[in-house]
Design a protein around this motif. Sequence first.
Motif, PDB file in Angstrom:
ATOM      1  N   LEU A 170      21.749-105.713 -43.226  1.00  0.00           N
ATOM      2  CA  LEU A 170      21.150-107.013 -42.925  1.00  0.00           C
ATOM      3  C   LEU A 170      20.090-107.389 -43.968  1.00  0.00           C
ATOM      4  CD1 LEU A 170      20.782-106.788 -39.046  1.00  0.00           C
ATOM      5  CD2 LEU A 170      22.327-108.281 -40.325  1.00  0.00           C
ATOM      6  N   SER A 171      19.246-106.423 -44.306  1.00  0.00           N
ATOM      7  CA  SER A 171      18.183-106.684 -45.288  1.00  0.00           C
ATOM      8  C   SER A 171      18.745-107.029 -46.661  1.00  0.00           C
ATOM      9  CB  SER A 171      17.274-105.464 -45.434  1.00  0.00           C
ATOM     10  OG  SER A 171      16.644-105.177 -44.227  1.00  0.00           O
ATOM     11  N   VAL A 172      19.765-106.296 -47.067  1.00  0.00           N
ATOM     12  CA  VAL A 172      20.344-106.490 -48.403  1.00  0.00           C
ATOM     13  C   VAL A 172      21.300-107.679 -48.409  1.00  0.00           C
ATOM     14  CG1 VAL A 172      21.833-105.430 -50.149  1.00  0.00           C
ATOM     15  CG2 VAL A 172      20.052-104.086 -49.063  1.00  0.00           C
ATOM     16  N   GLY A 173      22.068-107.843 -47.311  1.00  0.00           N
ATOM     17  CA  GLY A 173      23.090-108.891 -47.249  1.00  0.00           C
ATOM     18  C   GLY A 173      22.543-110.297 -47.379  1.00  0.00           C
ATOM     19  N   ILE A 174      21.378-110.551 -46.796  1.00  0.00           N
ATOM     20  CA  ILE A 174      20.832-111.912 -46.855  1.00  0.00           C
ATOM     21  C   ILE A 174      20.397-112.312 -48.270  1.00  0.00           C
ATOM     22  CG2 ILE A 174      20.120-111.949 -44.442  1.00  0.00           C
ATOM     23  CD1 ILE A 174      17.242-111.463 -45.411  1.00  0.00           C
ATOM     24  N   GLN A 175      20.267-111.330 -49.148  1.00  0.00           N
ATOM     25  CA  GLN A 175      19.853-111.619 -50.520  1.00  0.00           C
ATOM     26  C   GLN A 175      21.016-112.080 -51.400  1.00  0.00           C
ATOM     27  OE1 GLN A 175      17.210-108.568 -52.173  1.00  0.00           O
ATOM     28  NE2 GLN A 175      16.912-107.831 -50.082  1.00  0.00           N
ATOM     29  N   GLU A 176      22.244-111.892 -50.904  1.00  0.00           N
ATOM     30  CA  GLU A 176      23.454-112.300 -51.623  1.00  0.00           C
ATOM     31  C   GLU A 176      23.466-111.805 -53.066  1.00  0.00           C
ATOM     32  OE1 GLU A 176      23.994-116.506 -51.098  1.00  0.00           O
ATOM     33  OE2 GLU A 176      24.221-116.298 -48.940  1.00  0.00           O
ATOM     34  N   LEU A 177      23.204-110.515 -53.236  1.00  0.00           N
ATOM     35  CA  LEU A 177      23.170-109.909 -54.567  1.00  0.00           C
ATOM     36  C   LEU A 177      24.583-109.658 -55.062  1.00  0.00           C
ATOM     37  CD1 LEU A 177      20.381-107.330 -53.766  1.00  0.00           C
ATOM     38  CD2 LEU A 177      20.121-109.445 -55.057  1.00  0.00           C
ATOM     39  N   ARG A 178      24.794-109.861 -56.340  1.00  0.00           N
ATOM     40  CA  ARG A 178      26.110-109.626 -56.927  1.00  0.00           C
ATOM     41  C   ARG A 178      26.020-108.759 -58.184  1.00  0.00           C
ATOM     42  NH1 ARG A 178      27.329-109.725 -52.709  1.00  0.00           N
ATOM     43  NH2 ARG A 178      27.914-111.491 -51.491  1.00  0.00           N
TER      44      ARG A 178
END
Length: 162
Positions: free
Chosen positions: A128-136
């Motif tokens: 959840l913490s990482v997913g909301i940042q939409e990192l690619r």
Amino acid sequence: MDMVRREKPLVDKIRKQRVKEFRAIIDDDLERGEFWLENTIRVFDELSCTPEKCVKCEVSLLRYSAFQWWNTLLSVVSREKITWEFFQKKFQKKYISQRLSKYARECISTEPIMCKRFEDGLNENIRLSVGIQELREFVVMVERAWKAEELVKEKRKEDNKS
């Protein structure tokens, strides 16, 4: 006239010990980064450097993508929390994650797909913490996941104290 002899800066002393700048590039041999870190640690020990000076000198030797990694680290962690041991651990983790991503690229065609598979493998709180940042960018995602994991651990400790 008395001449005052100035002590050479620490960076000059470590360069005299043949410590080189770390010029990370994409096609670098990843073991080279680990060797560089081990060599600088040895030199810092020989020169009896304080941990604060070790970090300062180590950063002054980073170039190209290695310096970009440092800037990314500073965007996630405050400078005051970065100790010499923390720097070493993070530098080593960076090369471990790069080595893993190198193998993953053989199986996965693009970095966004690699990131998605990595994200799917995380536990729910960290995802959840990482997913909301939409990192690619895989290396950045690994760094942020590590930071999220550290925050979860700190929260658990706080909850256990109360």
